[in-house]
Design a protein around this motif. Structure first.
Motif, PDB file in Angstrom:
ATOM      1  N   GLY A  61      45.817  47.537  52.256  1.00 15.33           N
ATOM      2  CA  GLY A  61      46.439  46.339  51.696  1.00 15.33           C
ATOM      3  C   GLY A  61      45.644  45.081  52.016  1.00 15.33           C
ATOM      4  N   ILE A  62      45.169  44.985  53.244  1.00 20.07           N
ATOM      5  CA  ILE A  62      44.360  43.832  53.649  1.00 20.07           C
ATOM      6  C   ILE A  62      43.041  43.822  52.876  1.00 20.07           C
ATOM      7  CG2 ILE A  62      43.083  42.798  55.570  1.00 20.07           C
ATOM      8  CD1 ILE A  62      45.423  43.820  57.381  1.00 20.07           C
ATOM      9  N   ASP A  63      42.420  44.980  52.737  1.00 18.65           N
ATOM     10  CA  ASP A  63      41.164  45.065  51.978  1.00 18.65           C
ATOM     11  C   ASP A  63      41.368  44.645  50.525  1.00 18.65           C
ATOM     12  OD1 ASP A  63      39.839  45.969  54.247  1.00 18.65           O
ATOM     13  OD2 ASP A  63      39.865  48.088  53.620  1.00 18.65           O
ATOM     14  N   PHE A  64      42.433  45.117  49.892  1.00 21.92           N
ATOM     15  CA  PHE A  64      42.715  44.737  48.498  1.00 21.92           C
ATOM     16  C   PHE A  64      42.950  43.231  48.387  1.00 21.92           C
ATOM     17  CE2 PHE A  64      44.553  49.076  46.937  1.00 21.92           C
ATOM     18  CZ  PHE A  64      43.285  49.618  46.960  1.00 21.92           C
ATOM     19  N   ALA A  65      43.674  42.669  49.343  1.00 17.96           N
ATOM     20  CA  ALA A  65      43.933  41.235  49.318  1.00 17.96           C
ATOM     21  C   ALA A  65      42.627  40.448  49.418  1.00 17.96           C
ATOM     22  CB  ALA A  65      44.884  40.836  50.448  1.00 17.96           C
ATOM     23  N   TYR A  66      41.733  40.902  50.264  1.00 17.42           N
ATOM     24  CA  TYR A  66      40.446  40.219  50.424  1.00 17.42           C
ATOM     25  C   TYR A  66      39.619  40.329  49.149  1.00 17.42           C
ATOM     26  CZ  TYR A  66      36.060  38.593  52.380  1.00 17.42           C
ATOM     27  OH  TYR A  66      34.929  37.885  52.598  1.00 17.42           O
ATOM     28  N   GLU A  67      39.619  41.505  48.523  1.00 14.92           N
ATOM     29  CA  GLU A  67      38.900  41.669  47.260  1.00 14.92           C
ATOM     30  C   GLU A  67      39.449  40.721  46.194  1.00 14.92           C
ATOM     31  OE1 GLU A  67      38.971  45.794  46.094  1.00 14.92           O
ATOM     32  OE2 GLU A  67      38.092  46.429  48.015  1.00 14.92           O
ATOM     33  N   GLU A  71      37.403  37.633  44.326  1.00 13.72           N
ATOM     34  CA  GLU A  71      37.317  37.548  42.859  1.00 13.72           C
ATOM     35  C   GLU A  71      37.797  36.194  42.367  1.00 13.72           C
ATOM     36  OE1 GLU A  71      39.269  40.766  40.864  1.00 13.72           O
ATOM     37  OE2 GLU A  71      38.063  42.281  41.902  1.00 13.72           O
ATOM     38  N   GLN A  72      38.830  35.628  42.988  1.00 19.68           N
ATOM     39  CA  GLN A  72      39.351  34.316  42.592  1.00 19.68           C
ATOM     40  C   GLN A  72      38.351  33.216  42.915  1.00 19.68           C
ATOM     41  OE1 GLN A  72      43.162  33.877  44.463  1.00 19.68           O
ATOM     42  NE2 GLN A  72      44.127  35.408  43.189  1.00 19.68           N
ATOM     43  N   GLU A  73      37.573  33.401  43.989  1.00 17.30           N
ATOM     44  CA  GLU A  73      36.566  32.413  44.373  1.00 17.30           C
ATOM     45  C   GLU A  73      35.427  32.354  43.366  1.00 17.30           C
ATOM     46  OE1 GLU A  73      34.993  33.195  48.268  1.00 17.30           O
ATOM     47  OE2 GLU A  73      36.073  31.499  49.067  1.00 17.30           O
TER      48      GLU A  73
END
Length: 74
Positions: A61-67, A71-73
């Motif tokens: 979950g943390i990895d997906f959130a970071y990805e 992507e938003q950046e």
């Protein structure tokens, strides 16, 4: 008609965002984040067959959130 998994997840995320918006006037964002992580981590530990699997789910979950953040950046 049965909802697709993608639609159900999207609706679930929208509900979580709505709850977060409701709380924004009463708690600081960092408190909301810690509370959310604590809540969902406890859920993972309660539901997973092993501690190792719970930790794997939390890390995923943390990895997906970071990805998503990266992507938003871009």
């Amino acid at each position: 008609m049965k909802k697709s998994i993608d639609q159900a997840v999207s609706e679930y995320r929208e509900a979580l965002l709505s709850i977060t918006e409701d709380a924004q006037d009463s708690i600081e964002p960092h408190v909301a984040v810690v509370t959310g992580i604590q809540f969902f981590s406890q859920l993972a530990f309660d539901m997973a067959p092993t501690e190792e699997k719970a930790r794997e789910v939390i890390a995923t979950g943390i990895d997906f959130a970071y990805e998503d953040y990266k992507e938003q950046e871009a």
